[in-house]
Design a protein around this motif. Sequence first.
Motif, PDB file in Angstrom:
ATOM      1  N   HIS A 108     -11.973 -66.960 -11.476  1.00 27.77           N
ATOM      2  CA  HIS A 108     -12.960 -66.125 -10.787  1.00 27.77           C
ATOM      3  C   HIS A 108     -14.194 -65.913 -11.680  1.00 27.77           C
ATOM      4  N   LEU A 109     -13.953 -65.670 -12.953  1.00 27.34           N
ATOM      5  CA  LEU A 109     -15.051 -65.493 -13.897  1.00 27.34           C
ATOM      6  C   LEU A 109     -15.840 -66.788 -14.074  1.00 27.34           C
ATOM      7  N   LEU A 110     -15.114 -67.901 -14.110  1.00 25.01           N
ATOM      8  CA  LEU A 110     -15.763 -69.204 -14.270  1.00 25.01           C
ATOM      9  C   LEU A 110     -16.698 -69.489 -13.099  1.00 25.01           C
ATOM     10  N   GLN A 111     -16.229 -69.215 -11.902  1.00 26.90           N
ATOM     11  CA  GLN A 111     -17.060 -69.412 -10.707  1.00 26.90           C
ATOM     12  C   GLN A 111     -18.327 -68.569 -10.765  1.00 26.90           C
ATOM     13  N   SER A 112     -18.221 -67.413 -11.433  1.00 25.01           N
ATOM     14  CA  SER A 112     -19.362 -66.492 -11.517  1.00 25.01           C
ATOM     15  C   SER A 112     -20.245 -66.755 -12.730  1.00 25.01           C
ATOM     16  N   GLY A 113     -19.915 -67.795 -13.501  1.00 25.54           N
ATOM     17  CA  GLY A 113     -20.777 -68.173 -14.616  1.00 25.54           C
ATOM     18  C   GLY A 113     -20.393 -67.615 -15.972  1.00 25.54           C
ATOM     19  N   PHE A 114     -19.124 -67.187 -16.118  1.00 21.51           N
ATOM     20  CA  PHE A 114     -18.669 -66.633 -17.389  1.00 21.51           C
ATOM     21  C   PHE A 114     -17.490 -67.433 -17.937  1.00 21.51           C
ATOM     22  N   HIS A 115     -17.590 -67.817 -19.192  1.00 20.73           N
ATOM     23  CA  HIS A 115     -16.525 -68.551 -19.865  1.00 20.73           C
ATOM     24  C   HIS A 115     -15.641 -67.526 -20.574  1.00 20.73           C
ATOM     25  N   VAL A 116     -14.538 -67.166 -19.947  1.00 22.45           N
ATOM     26  CA  VAL A 116     -13.556 -66.242 -20.520  1.00 22.45           C
ATOM     27  C   VAL A 116     -12.193 -66.892 -20.367  1.00 22.45           C
ATOM     28  N   THR A 117     -11.581 -67.237 -21.471  1.00 22.00           N
ATOM     29  CA  THR A 117     -10.345 -68.005 -21.444  1.00 22.00           C
ATOM     30  C   THR A 117      -9.140 -67.127 -21.142  1.00 22.00           C
ATOM     31  N   ALA A 118      -8.209 -67.669 -20.360  1.00 19.27           N
ATOM     32  CA  ALA A 118      -6.917 -67.017 -20.146  1.00 19.27           C
ATOM     33  C   ALA A 118      -6.022 -67.357 -21.329  1.00 19.27           C
ATOM     34  N   ILE A 119      -5.517 -66.346 -22.006  1.00 23.26           N
ATOM     35  CA  ILE A 119      -4.638 -66.544 -23.165  1.00 23.26           C
ATOM     36  C   ILE A 119      -3.193 -66.458 -22.689  1.00 23.26           C
TER      37      ILE A 119
END
Length: 488
Positions: free
Chosen positions: A425-436
Amino acid sequence: MEAPSTWWDNWVGEALAALHSLKVLRSLRPICLRNEKKSQMSLQNVSQSLEFGVDECAFKVFDEMQQWDRSSVEVEIAETTFRRWMHDTPSSGDEIIYSAVGGDDEARASYEKFKRLILFSGNDYLGLSSHPTIAKAAAKAAQEHGMGPRGSALICGYTNYHRMLESSLADLKKKEDCLLCPTGFAANMAMMTAIGSIGSLLAGNSIPSEDEKIAIFSDALNHASIIDGICLAERQKTVKVYIYKHCDMSHLNGLLSNCRMKKKVVVTDSLFSMDGDYAPMVELADLRKKHGFLLVIDDAHGTFVCGKNGGGVAEEFNCEKDVDICIGTLSKAAGCHGGFIACSKRWKLLIQSRGRAFIFSTAAPVPVAAAAYAAVEVAKLEIWRRKAIWDRVKDFHLLTGIPVTSHIISLIVGSEDKALQASRHLLQSGFHVTAIRPPTVPPNSCRLRVALSAVHTRKDLENLATVLSHCINFQDTRIYNCNSYARL
């Protein structure tokens, strides 16, 4: 009663005497790099040339964010990569070659389209990886001396560039000396195996009795490099390992009180990379006075960020004198590469003689050492970067209500599916936040790890908080391990 540091100085001294008698005490072999533009110079003159040479190549610092700073948090990914990430499909990395073709934007676009992202997963906490002064220091060293190095630091890979960097780091950490290592991982490995070697050296290279072994007390959530280093030390059959509950000083006190061994070491991360909480430094300092152990901290995520001068977590909590050995990295807030061990000269001599991860590794390339030295100086002088990152921590708290205490924010979401869904969801919105996910964290504690940078803006945080609010309930938070976590 003698101070704990005096005991350890004596033990290390005895270990060094044993190495000396065995004729296996190792020494650094510094070499002076020849500048083709100048005649051969003495080591002192070369050091002076480097200092002024950095100035000559625009050794500049700035009092606010510059345009280039944003490149450390703004990245692009290929559309094919984006689609694979959205479906959690493994990538071979082949698609990234298109981004490096020629440099002609139109030609590149004909091969692949790219999506711009704001990076909230990196460890470049001060945004120094794109600083022109640091890049120019690396370029100047490469142009004058090539890449290097010529071998390990014990043979011919140790230069005036490496020594200047060690001195600047020792000064930053308020320690007598410092030893560079190829990575932070290698630094922890070298440190732990060197500690283990003391037991066998003092026992005449035989297995020591139980009471003469070294007791190592390690936090349950310590970094993998500490754990692996301790495992190697255990193989020497000279140490006994105790794992205390994460940041639980009552549990640690009990273990220390029941331990009959005189040689005790407590090792801990100062700021935990997957939880974002601090080791209880003041309580550790009190326990050190009570039990007389050697205190070793891994300050990978606090160095340059925490403390008035960027000295790290120990400086932040006014405990620098209580920390015997500080391990750090140059690949996070310094924006470069490498690791280091800030310690006494005596400890340095032991580690370079018995720390296998140091002994058998090639020294850092000269341009990397030059860049890291420039990074230490820039980090020290551009105080606005430390202020900016803590402003972003405050912004996150104000925007979400989650009482975070550091620039590493762990948002627990539970299962792998939930973590991946939130990350997509974050990726679609333009944010690179990795799932750990496991094995990095335990099962059912999968999380989004948000890492803040000095070159993120308030607007970045506002946009991130808006997107996060669609997959996280900010009101439903729980306190765990001294930090806050949000649940889906």
